[in-house]
Write a protein that holds these residues in place. Structure first.
Motif, PDB file in Angstrom:
ATOM      1  N   PHE A 105      -7.276  13.957  -7.699  1.00 39.91           N
ATOM      2  CA  PHE A 105      -6.301  12.562  -6.990  1.00 39.91           C
ATOM      3  C   PHE A 105      -6.919  12.846  -5.749  1.00 39.91           C
ATOM      4  CE2 PHE A 105      -2.353  13.379  -4.185  1.00 39.91           C
ATOM      5  CZ  PHE A 105      -1.603  12.290  -4.591  1.00 39.91           C
ATOM      6  N   VAL A 106      -6.949  13.632  -5.179  1.00 36.19           N
ATOM      7  CA  VAL A 106      -7.771  13.451  -3.898  1.00 36.19           C
ATOM      8  C   VAL A 106      -8.829  13.151  -3.494  1.00 36.19           C
ATOM      9  CG1 VAL A 106      -8.950  15.737  -2.311  1.00 36.19           C
ATOM     10  CG2 VAL A 106      -6.455  16.274  -3.344  1.00 36.19           C
ATOM     11  N   SER A 107      -8.986  13.399  -4.551  1.00 36.77           N
ATOM     12  CA  SER A 107     -10.667  12.470  -4.369  1.00 36.77           C
ATOM     13  C   SER A 107     -10.304  11.005  -4.279  1.00 36.77           C
ATOM     14  CB  SER A 107     -11.907  12.474  -5.728  1.00 36.77           C
ATOM     15  OG  SER A 107     -12.410  13.575  -5.685  1.00 36.77           O
ATOM     16  N   ILE A 108      -9.472  10.582  -5.391  1.00 35.13           N
ATOM     17  CA  ILE A 108      -8.694   9.101  -5.766  1.00 35.13           C
ATOM     18  C   ILE A 108      -8.064   8.544  -4.503  1.00 35.13           C
ATOM     19  CG2 ILE A 108      -6.901   7.908  -6.757  1.00 35.13           C
ATOM     20  CD1 ILE A 108      -7.451   9.231  -9.059  1.00 35.13           C
ATOM     21  N   ALA A 109      -6.917  10.006  -3.744  1.00 35.84           N
ATOM     22  CA  ALA A 109      -6.538   9.600  -2.230  1.00 35.84           C
ATOM     23  C   ALA A 109      -8.047   9.415  -1.407  1.00 35.84           C
ATOM     24  CB  ALA A 109      -5.788  10.894  -1.723  1.00 35.84           C
ATOM     25  N   ILE A 110      -8.990  10.008  -0.646  1.00 33.51           N
ATOM     26  CA  ILE A 110     -10.008   9.712  -0.199  1.00 33.51           C
ATOM     27  C   ILE A 110      -9.799   8.340  -0.351  1.00 33.51           C
ATOM     28  CG2 ILE A 110     -11.779  10.342  -0.011  1.00 33.51           C
ATOM     29  CD1 ILE A 110     -11.681  13.376   0.240  1.00 33.51           C
ATOM     30  N   LEU A 111     -10.748   8.109  -2.008  1.00 34.70           N
ATOM     31  CA  LEU A 111     -10.964   6.766  -1.886  1.00 34.70           C
ATOM     32  C   LEU A 111     -10.169   5.287  -1.397  1.00 34.70           C
ATOM     33  CD1 LEU A 111     -13.735   5.075  -3.203  1.00 34.70           C
ATOM     34  CD2 LEU A 111     -12.032   5.147  -5.309  1.00 34.70           C
ATOM     35  N   LEU A 112      -8.862   5.683  -1.592  1.00 32.10           N
ATOM     36  CA  LEU A 112      -7.901   4.984  -1.189  1.00 32.10           C
ATOM     37  C   LEU A 112      -8.013   4.783   0.035  1.00 32.10           C
ATOM     38  CD1 LEU A 112      -5.300   5.126  -4.339  1.00 32.10           C
ATOM     39  CD2 LEU A 112      -7.054   3.589  -3.641  1.00 32.10           C
ATOM     40  N   LEU A 113      -7.827   5.376   0.691  1.00 29.83           N
ATOM     41  CA  LEU A 113      -7.615   5.900   2.455  1.00 29.83           C
ATOM     42  C   LEU A 113      -8.581   5.454   2.494  1.00 29.83           C
ATOM     43  CD1 LEU A 113      -5.225   9.379   2.724  1.00 29.83           C
ATOM     44  CD2 LEU A 113      -4.357   6.875   2.896  1.00 29.83           C
ATOM     45  N   ALA A 114      -9.704   5.634   2.725  1.00 30.64           N
ATOM     46  CA  ALA A 114     -10.507   4.934   3.139  1.00 30.64           C
ATOM     47  C   ALA A 114     -11.291   3.836   3.031  1.00 30.64           C
ATOM     48  CB  ALA A 114     -12.324   6.023   2.731  1.00 30.64           C
ATOM     49  N   LEU A 115     -11.130   3.571   2.060  1.00 30.95           N
ATOM     50  CA  LEU A 115     -10.823   1.898   1.949  1.00 30.95           C
ATOM     51  C   LEU A 115      -9.944   0.879   3.103  1.00 30.95           C
ATOM     52  CD1 LEU A 115     -11.490   1.820  -2.172  1.00 30.95           C
ATOM     53  CD2 LEU A 115     -12.996   0.873  -0.214  1.00 30.95           C
ATOM     54  N   GLY A 116      -9.165   2.026   2.724  1.00 39.00           N
ATOM     55  CA  GLY A 116      -7.844   1.075   3.920  1.00 39.00           C
ATOM     56  C   GLY A 116      -8.021   0.978   5.162  1.00 39.00           C
TER      57      GLY A 116
ATOM     58  N   HIS B 126     -10.114  -2.296   9.881  1.00 39.31           N
ATOM     59  CA  HIS B 126     -11.694  -2.377  10.774  1.00 39.31           C
ATOM     60  C   HIS B 126     -11.635  -3.520  10.497  1.00 39.31           C
ATOM     61  CE1 HIS B 126      -9.974   1.704  11.640  1.00 39.31           C
ATOM     62  NE2 HIS B 126     -10.404   1.202  13.144  1.00 39.31           N
ATOM     63  N   LEU B 127     -12.250  -3.898   9.241  1.00 37.96           N
ATOM     64  CA  LEU B 127     -12.440  -5.285   8.995  1.00 37.96           C
ATOM     65  C   LEU B 127     -11.466  -6.734   9.085  1.00 37.96           C
ATOM     66  CD1 LEU B 127     -14.805  -4.420   6.029  1.00 37.96           C
ATOM     67  CD2 LEU B 127     -15.554  -5.204   8.386  1.00 37.96           C
TER      68      LEU B 127
ATOM     69  N   VAL C  23      -0.822   2.388  14.630  1.00 38.14           N
ATOM     70  CA  VAL C  23      -0.145   3.515  14.530  1.00 38.14           C
ATOM     71  C   VAL C  23      -0.272   4.143  13.062  1.00 38.14           C
ATOM     72  CG1 VAL C  23       1.603   4.838  14.522  1.00 38.14           C
ATOM     73  CG2 VAL C  23       1.240   3.314  16.843  1.00 38.14           C
ATOM     74  N   SER C  24      -0.104   3.158  12.258  1.00 35.91           N
ATOM     75  CA  SER C  24       0.023   3.585  10.691  1.00 35.91           C
ATOM     76  C   SER C  24      -1.487   3.137  10.281  1.00 35.91           C
ATOM     77  CB  SER C  24       0.418   2.125   9.798  1.00 35.91           C
ATOM     78  OG  SER C  24      -0.590   1.351   9.785  1.00 35.91           O
ATOM     79  N   VAL C  25      -2.365   2.709  11.125  1.00 39.28           N
ATOM     80  CA  VAL C  25      -3.858   3.172  10.878  1.00 39.28           C
ATOM     81  C   VAL C  25      -4.145   4.385  10.909  1.00 39.28           C
ATOM     82  CG1 VAL C  25      -6.248   2.379  11.008  1.00 39.28           C
ATOM     83  CG2 VAL C  25      -4.681   0.426  10.486  1.00 39.28           C
ATOM     84  N   LYS C  26      -3.392   4.733  12.052  1.00 34.00           N
ATOM     85  CA  LYS C  26      -4.338   6.462  12.779  1.00 34.00           C
ATOM     86  C   LYS C  26      -3.350   7.267  11.480  1.00 34.00           C
ATOM     87  CE  LYS C  26      -6.749   4.303  14.823  1.00 34.00           C
ATOM     88  NZ  LYS C  26      -7.963   4.565  14.842  1.00 34.00           N
ATOM     89  N   VAL C  27      -2.668   6.773  11.449  1.00 37.27           N
ATOM     90  CA  VAL C  27      -1.772   8.039  10.433  1.00 37.27           C
ATOM     91  C   VAL C  27      -2.374   7.708   8.535  1.00 37.27           C
ATOM     92  CG1 VAL C  27       0.450   8.505   8.996  1.00 37.27           C
ATOM     93  CG2 VAL C  27       0.423   8.189  11.352  1.00 37.27           C
ATOM     94  N   ILE C  28      -3.365   7.210   8.331  1.00 40.10           N
ATOM     95  CA  ILE C  28      -4.002   6.830   7.099  1.00 40.10           C
ATOM     96  C   ILE C  28      -5.266   7.830   8.080  1.00 40.10           C
ATOM     97  CG2 ILE C  28      -5.837   5.321   6.193  1.00 40.10           C
ATOM     98  CD1 ILE C  28      -3.410   3.485   6.519  1.00 40.10           C
ATOM     99  N   GLU C  29      -6.114   7.853   8.773  1.00 44.86           N
ATOM    100  CA  GLU C  29      -7.482   8.410   8.826  1.00 44.86           C
ATOM    101  C   GLU C  29      -6.866  10.085   9.534  1.00 44.86           C
ATOM    102  OE1 GLU C  29      -8.981   4.459  11.270  1.00 44.86           O
ATOM    103  OE2 GLU C  29      -8.309   5.943  12.323  1.00 44.86           O
ATOM    104  N   VAL C  30      -5.078  10.426  10.021  1.00 44.96           N
ATOM    105  CA  VAL C  30      -5.132  11.686  10.397  1.00 44.96           C
ATOM    106  C   VAL C  30      -4.902  12.507   8.872  1.00 44.96           C
ATOM    107  CG1 VAL C  30      -3.112  13.191  10.666  1.00 44.96           C
ATOM    108  CG2 VAL C  30      -4.307  11.564  12.159  1.00 44.96           C
ATOM    109  N   VAL C  31      -4.409  11.937   7.509  1.00 42.57           N
ATOM    110  CA  VAL C  31      -4.585  12.004   6.214  1.00 42.57           C
ATOM    111  C   VAL C  31      -5.659  11.822   5.460  1.00 42.57           C
ATOM    112  CG1 VAL C  31      -3.118  11.555   3.730  1.00 42.57           C
ATOM    113  CG2 VAL C  31      -1.307  11.095   5.895  1.00 42.57           C
TER     114      VAL C  31
END
Length: 127
Positions: free
Chosen positions: A13-24, A29-30, A102-110
């Motif tokens: 779950f942690v690995s999948i969440a990392i994948l999804l958040l980093a893709l987000g 940014h793109l 702000v939402s992107v920064k929240v994603i990055e903090v998580v």
């Protein structure tokens, strides 16, 4: 046996969440790089590509031996992105905060928090 399976499923779950958040955050940014009136277009494009490259390296089986180093690089890259936002982004303009920013920064903090959780789970698995 069920304890091991439960731990493995939490790790997945942690690995999948990392994948999804980093893709987000990469695609955010793109997306910003694609905006016609964006002054920081080049930097947003590099940031998005950097996230995709680090994410690919993090999950690439051939680089599994280097996953710990890549994890720290991804964590540092994410923290650098957050810090640079304070100097180049919305807060430095003095106006109201952009909800998208702000939402992107929240994603990055998580994402940072999950990378630390991933590190801790990996460390306990080795012990």
């Amino acid at each position: 046996m069920s304890q091991i399976t439960h731990r493995e499923s939490r790790f997945e779950f942690v690995s999948i969440a990392i994948l999804l958040l980093a893709l987000g955050t990469a695609f955010a940014h793109l997306y910003l790089a694609a905006q016609p009136d964006e002054d920081l277009r080049f930097w947003f494009m590099l940031n998005g590509i950097g996230y995709l490259g680090l994410l690919g390296a993090f999950f690439l089986p051939a680089l599994k031996a280097y996953q710990g180093i890549i994890r720290w690089a991804l964590l540092g890259y994410t923290l650098l992105t957050i810090v640079l936002w304070f100097f180049l982004g919305s807060p430095s303009e003095g106006g109201p905060l952009d909800p998208f920013d702000v939402s992107v920064k929240v994603i990055e903090v998580v994402l940072c928090l999950l990378l630390i959780v991933h590190w801790r789970k990996t460390a306990t698995q080795r012990a």
